[in-house]
Design a protein around this motif. Structure first.
Motif, PDB file in Angstrom:
ATOM      1  N   PRO A 191      -1.809  86.553  23.128  1.00 58.06           N
ATOM      2  CA  PRO A 191      -2.387  85.898  24.161  1.00 58.06           C
ATOM      3  C   PRO A 191      -3.550  85.333  24.070  1.00 58.06           C
ATOM      4  N   GLU A 192      -4.755  86.396  23.568  1.00 59.80           N
ATOM      5  CA  GLU A 192      -6.073  85.983  23.339  1.00 59.80           C
ATOM      6  C   GLU A 192      -6.180  84.727  22.317  1.00 59.80           C
ATOM      7  N   ASP A 193      -5.484  84.871  21.405  1.00 61.93           N
ATOM      8  CA  ASP A 193      -5.597  83.674  20.277  1.00 61.93           C
ATOM      9  C   ASP A 193      -5.122  82.500  20.874  1.00 61.93           C
ATOM     10  N   SER A 194      -4.157  82.299  21.496  1.00 61.64           N
ATOM     11  CA  SER A 194      -3.379  81.022  22.197  1.00 61.64           C
ATOM     12  C   SER A 194      -4.498  80.516  23.160  1.00 61.64           C
ATOM     13  N   TYR A 195      -5.036  81.379  24.152  1.00 58.54           N
ATOM     14  CA  TYR A 195      -6.112  81.145  25.060  1.00 58.54           C
ATOM     15  C   TYR A 195      -7.331  80.605  24.358  1.00 58.54           C
ATOM     16  N   CYS A 196      -7.884  81.263  23.279  1.00 56.75           N
ATOM     17  CA  CYS A 196      -8.948  80.888  22.515  1.00 56.75           C
ATOM     18  C   CYS A 196      -8.742  79.152  21.990  1.00 56.75           C
ATOM     19  N   LYS A 197      -7.417  79.062  21.351  1.00 54.20           N
ATOM     20  CA  LYS A 197      -7.342  77.665  20.789  1.00 54.20           C
ATOM     21  C   LYS A 197      -7.376  76.690  21.854  1.00 54.20           C
ATOM     22  N   PHE A 198      -6.754  76.972  23.175  1.00 51.66           N
ATOM     23  CA  PHE A 198      -6.919  76.140  24.382  1.00 51.66           C
ATOM     24  C   PHE A 198      -8.548  75.918  24.597  1.00 51.66           C
ATOM     25  N   LEU A 199      -9.277  76.986  24.926  1.00 52.23           N
ATOM     26  CA  LEU A 199     -10.583  76.990  25.206  1.00 52.23           C
ATOM     27  C   LEU A 199     -11.498  75.992  24.200  1.00 52.23           C
TER      28      LEU A 199
ATOM     29  N   THR B 252      -7.229  75.947  35.297  1.00 55.76           N
ATOM     30  CA  THR B 252      -7.510  75.829  33.975  1.00 55.76           C
ATOM     31  C   THR B 252      -7.627  74.796  33.089  1.00 55.76           C
ATOM     32  N   ARG B 253      -6.548  73.828  33.414  1.00 57.21           N
ATOM     33  CA  ARG B 253      -6.505  72.339  32.701  1.00 57.21           C
ATOM     34  C   ARG B 253      -7.553  71.696  32.918  1.00 57.21           C
ATOM     35  N   LEU B 254      -7.746  71.507  34.240  1.00 55.97           N
ATOM     36  CA  LEU B 254      -9.095  70.478  34.929  1.00 55.97           C
ATOM     37  C   LEU B 254     -10.277  70.808  34.235  1.00 55.97           C
ATOM     38  N   ALA B 255     -10.585  72.376  34.189  1.00 54.87           N
ATOM     39  CA  ALA B 255     -11.708  72.811  33.469  1.00 54.87           C
ATOM     40  C   ALA B 255     -11.853  72.445  32.215  1.00 54.87           C
ATOM     41  N   GLN B 256     -10.771  72.636  31.321  1.00 56.05           N
ATOM     42  CA  GLN B 256     -10.875  72.303  30.267  1.00 56.05           C
ATOM     43  C   GLN B 256     -10.859  70.716  29.757  1.00 56.05           C
ATOM     44  N   ILE B 257     -10.221  69.981  30.622  1.00 56.17           N
ATOM     45  CA  ILE B 257     -10.183  68.467  30.118  1.00 56.17           C
ATOM     46  C   ILE B 257     -11.664  67.960  30.513  1.00 56.17           C
ATOM     47  N   VAL B 258     -12.487  68.531  31.502  1.00 52.15           N
ATOM     48  CA  VAL B 258     -13.917  68.166  31.837  1.00 52.15           C
ATOM     49  C   VAL B 258     -14.741  68.607  30.517  1.00 52.15           C
ATOM     50  N   ARG B 259     -14.481  69.822  30.122  1.00 47.64           N
ATOM     51  CA  ARG B 259     -15.174  70.462  29.070  1.00 47.64           C
ATOM     52  C   ARG B 259     -15.114  69.822  27.756  1.00 47.64           C
ATOM     53  N   GLY B 260     -13.712  69.397  27.454  1.00 45.24           N
ATOM     54  CA  GLY B 260     -13.300  69.093  26.109  1.00 45.24           C
ATOM     55  C   GLY B 260     -13.194  67.588  25.893  1.00 45.24           C
TER      56      GLY B 260
END
Length: 193
Positions: free
Chosen positions: A124-132, A170-178
Protein backbone atom coordinates in the motif's frame (compact mmCIF):
# COMPACT_ATOMS: atom_id res chain seq x y z
CA UNK A 1 -57.61 -30.93 -35.75
CA UNK A 2 -59.83 -29.42 -33.10
CA UNK A 3 -56.81 -27.63 -31.62
CA UNK A 4 -55.94 -26.20 -35.02
CA UNK A 5 -59.45 -24.89 -35.64
CA UNK A 6 -59.13 -22.67 -32.59
CA UNK A 7 -55.95 -21.16 -33.96
CA UNK A 8 -57.18 -20.77 -37.52
CA UNK A 9 -60.51 -19.05 -37.21
CA UNK A 10 -61.75 -16.20 -35.05
CA UNK A 11 -65.20 -17.73 -34.74
CA UNK A 12 -64.15 -20.90 -32.98
CA UNK A 13 -63.88 -20.77 -29.20
CA UNK A 14 -61.05 -22.53 -27.38
CA UNK A 15 -61.84 -24.72 -24.41
CA UNK A 16 -60.32 -23.95 -21.01
CA UNK A 17 -57.84 -26.84 -21.35
CA UNK A 18 -56.67 -25.48 -24.72
CA UNK A 19 -56.21 -22.01 -23.19
CA UNK A 20 -54.21 -23.47 -20.30
CA UNK A 21 -52.02 -25.43 -22.73
CA UNK A 22 -51.51 -22.28 -24.77
CA UNK A 23 -50.51 -20.31 -21.64
CA UNK A 24 -48.04 -23.04 -20.62
CA UNK A 25 -46.61 -23.09 -24.11
CA UNK A 26 -46.24 -19.29 -24.13
CA UNK A 27 -44.52 -19.34 -20.73
CA UNK A 28 -42.10 -22.09 -21.85
CA UNK A 29 -41.32 -20.20 -25.06
CA UNK A 30 -40.64 -17.02 -23.06
CA UNK A 31 -38.26 -18.84 -20.72
CA UNK A 32 -36.43 -20.43 -23.64
CA UNK A 33 -36.07 -17.10 -25.44
CA UNK A 34 -34.74 -15.51 -22.24
CA UNK A 35 -32.09 -18.21 -21.93
CA UNK A 36 -31.09 -17.83 -25.59
CA UNK A 37 -30.81 -14.05 -25.33
CA UNK A 38 -28.83 -14.30 -22.07
CA UNK A 39 -26.51 -16.90 -23.60
CA UNK A 40 -26.01 -14.80 -26.73
CA UNK A 41 -25.30 -11.67 -24.68
CA UNK A 42 -22.80 -13.52 -22.49
CA UNK A 43 -21.01 -15.14 -25.44
CA UNK A 44 -20.67 -11.76 -27.16
CA UNK A 45 -19.38 -10.25 -23.91
CA UNK A 46 -16.85 -13.05 -23.50
CA UNK A 47 -15.28 -12.08 -26.80
CA UNK A 48 -14.55 -8.61 -25.43
CA UNK A 49 -12.22 -9.97 -22.75
CA UNK A 50 -8.54 -9.89 -23.61
CA UNK A 51 -6.51 -13.07 -23.46
CA UNK A 52 -4.13 -13.39 -20.51
CA UNK A 53 -1.63 -16.23 -20.31
CA UNK A 54 0.81 -14.81 -17.77
CA UNK A 55 3.34 -13.02 -19.98
CA UNK A 56 1.26 -9.90 -20.74
CA UNK A 57 1.02 -6.72 -18.66
CA UNK A 58 -1.14 -7.93 -15.78
CA UNK A 59 -2.26 -4.58 -14.34
CA UNK A 60 -3.75 -3.39 -17.64
CA UNK A 61 -5.43 -6.74 -18.21
CA UNK A 62 -6.86 -6.75 -14.67
CA UNK A 63 -8.22 -3.23 -15.02
CA UNK A 64 -9.93 -4.05 -18.33
CA UNK A 65 -11.29 -7.40 -17.14
CA UNK A 66 -12.62 -6.06 -13.84
CA UNK A 67 -14.41 -3.23 -15.64
CA UNK A 68 -15.96 -5.60 -18.19
CA UNK A 69 -17.10 -8.11 -15.56
CA UNK A 70 -18.75 -5.36 -13.49
CA UNK A 71 -20.73 -4.16 -16.53
CA UNK A 72 -22.21 -7.56 -17.43
CA UNK A 73 -25.67 -8.34 -16.14
CA UNK A 74 -25.17 -12.12 -16.06
CA UNK A 75 -24.88 -14.59 -13.17
CA UNK A 76 -21.52 -15.04 -11.42
CA UNK A 77 -21.15 -18.55 -12.88
CA UNK A 78 -21.35 -17.12 -16.41
CA UNK A 79 -18.81 -14.41 -15.57
CA UNK A 80 -16.48 -17.08 -14.18
CA UNK A 81 -16.86 -19.15 -17.37
CA UNK A 82 -15.99 -16.13 -19.53
CA UNK A 83 -13.04 -15.28 -17.29
CA UNK A 84 -11.67 -18.81 -17.56
CA UNK A 85 -12.12 -18.77 -21.36
CA UNK A 86 -9.96 -15.63 -21.50
CA UNK A 87 -7.05 -17.36 -19.72
CA UNK A 88 -4.26 -19.51 -21.03
CA UNK A 89 -0.88 -20.90 -19.97
CA UNK A 90 0.18 -20.42 -16.34
CA UNK A 91 -2.80 -18.13 -15.62
CA UNK A 92 -5.23 -20.90 -16.56
CA UNK A 93 -3.26 -23.36 -14.42
CA UNK A 94 -3.73 -21.10 -11.38
CA UNK A 95 -7.51 -21.07 -11.83
CA UNK A 96 -7.69 -24.81 -12.56
CA UNK A 97 -5.92 -25.47 -9.27
CA UNK A 98 -8.27 -23.08 -7.50
CA UNK A 99 -11.29 -24.85 -9.02
CA UNK A 100 -9.99 -28.22 -7.82
CA UNK A 101 -10.02 -26.87 -4.27
CA UNK A 102 -13.41 -25.14 -4.66
CA UNK A 103 -15.47 -25.92 -7.79
CA UNK A 104 -17.83 -23.01 -7.05
CA UNK A 105 -15.06 -20.44 -6.63
CA UNK A 106 -16.22 -16.85 -7.15
CA UNK A 107 -14.98 -14.46 -9.82
CA UNK A 108 -13.57 -12.22 -7.08
CA UNK A 109 -11.52 -15.10 -5.68
CA UNK A 110 -10.27 -15.96 -9.18
CA UNK A 111 -9.12 -12.39 -9.76
CA UNK A 112 -7.46 -12.25 -6.34
CA UNK A 113 -5.58 -15.49 -7.05
CA UNK A 114 -4.39 -14.13 -10.39
CA UNK A 115 -3.33 -10.86 -8.77
CA UNK A 116 -1.45 -12.79 -6.09
CA UNK A 117 0.44 -14.76 -8.76
CA UNK A 118 0.94 -12.18 -11.50
CA UNK A 119 0.40 -8.77 -9.89
CA UNK A 120 3.10 -6.50 -8.69
CA UNK A 121 4.43 -7.05 -5.19
CA UNK A 122 4.16 -3.42 -4.19
CA UNK A 123 2.42 -2.76 -0.90
CA UNK A 124 0.00 0.00 0.00
CA UNK A 125 2.78 2.45 0.84
CA UNK A 126 4.55 1.86 -2.49
CA UNK A 127 1.39 2.34 -4.53
CA UNK A 128 0.50 5.52 -2.62
CA UNK A 129 4.04 6.90 -3.13
CA UNK A 130 3.80 6.25 -6.87
CA UNK A 131 0.51 8.12 -6.91
CA UNK A 132 1.89 11.09 -4.93
CA UNK A 133 5.09 11.28 -7.02
CA UNK A 134 3.34 11.29 -10.38
CA UNK A 135 3.71 14.51 -12.31
CA UNK A 136 2.46 15.62 -15.70
CA UNK A 137 5.22 15.33 -18.30
CA UNK A 138 6.03 18.38 -20.43
CA UNK A 139 4.64 16.80 -23.62
CA UNK A 140 1.73 15.06 -21.88
CA UNK A 141 -1.77 16.49 -22.20
CA UNK A 142 -3.61 17.19 -18.95
CA UNK A 143 -6.30 14.63 -19.86
CA UNK A 144 -3.67 11.90 -20.42
CA UNK A 145 -2.05 12.76 -17.10
CA UNK A 146 -5.39 12.57 -15.27
CA UNK A 147 -6.11 9.17 -16.84
CA UNK A 148 -2.68 7.90 -15.78
CA UNK A 149 -3.22 9.36 -12.33
CA UNK A 150 -6.60 7.65 -12.07
CA UNK A 151 -5.02 4.23 -12.72
CA UNK A 152 -2.47 4.91 -9.98
CA UNK A 153 -5.24 6.00 -7.59
CA UNK A 154 -7.28 2.87 -8.34
CA UNK A 155 -4.24 0.73 -7.59
CA UNK A 156 -3.71 2.61 -4.30
CA UNK A 157 -7.36 1.99 -3.37
CA UNK A 158 -7.10 -1.71 -4.29
CA UNK A 159 -4.03 -2.04 -2.07
CA UNK A 160 -5.77 -0.27 0.83
CA UNK A 161 -3.63 2.89 0.87
CA UNK A 162 -6.61 5.17 0.19
CA UNK A 163 -10.24 4.60 1.19
CA UNK A 164 -13.10 5.08 -1.23
CA UNK A 165 -14.30 8.06 0.83
CA UNK A 166 -10.91 9.79 0.40
CA UNK A 167 -10.65 9.27 -3.35
CA UNK A 168 -12.14 12.56 -4.59
CA UNK A 169 -10.19 14.75 -2.20
CA UNK A 170 -6.95 12.81 -2.83
CA UNK A 171 -7.43 12.92 -6.61
CA UNK A 172 -8.05 16.69 -6.67
CA UNK A 173 -5.05 17.41 -4.44
CA UNK A 174 -2.74 15.39 -6.70
CA UNK A 175 -4.11 16.92 -9.90
CA UNK A 176 -3.39 20.38 -8.52
CA UNK A 177 0.04 19.29 -7.26
CA UNK A 178 1.15 17.33 -10.34
CA UNK A 179 -0.22 19.29 -13.29
CA UNK A 180 1.87 21.67 -15.39
CA UNK A 181 0.10 25.02 -15.19
CA UNK A 182 -0.53 25.68 -18.84
CA UNK A 183 -4.23 25.70 -18.15
CA UNK A 184 -5.68 28.69 -16.24
CA UNK A 185 -8.53 26.56 -14.86
CA UNK A 186 -6.07 24.35 -13.00
CA UNK A 187 -4.25 27.40 -11.65
CA UNK A 188 -7.62 28.68 -10.42
CA UNK A 189 -8.27 25.34 -8.67
CA UNK A 190 -4.99 25.63 -6.80
CA UNK A 191 -5.71 29.21 -5.76
CA UNK A 192 -9.15 28.19 -4.47
CA UNK A 193 -7.62 25.43 -2.39
Amino acid sequence: MANMSGLLGPGSAASSSEAATSADWTKALGQTLEKVVLSHTASNSCRKLRLFAGEEEFELWLEHTTEMLQEWAVPDAEKRRCLIESLGGPALDVIRTLKLIDPGVSVKDCLEALEHNFGSVEGPEDSYCKFLNSRQQKVEKASAYIQRLERLLQRAVMRGAVTAEQMDRTRLAQIVRGTQYQNPILLHLQLRE
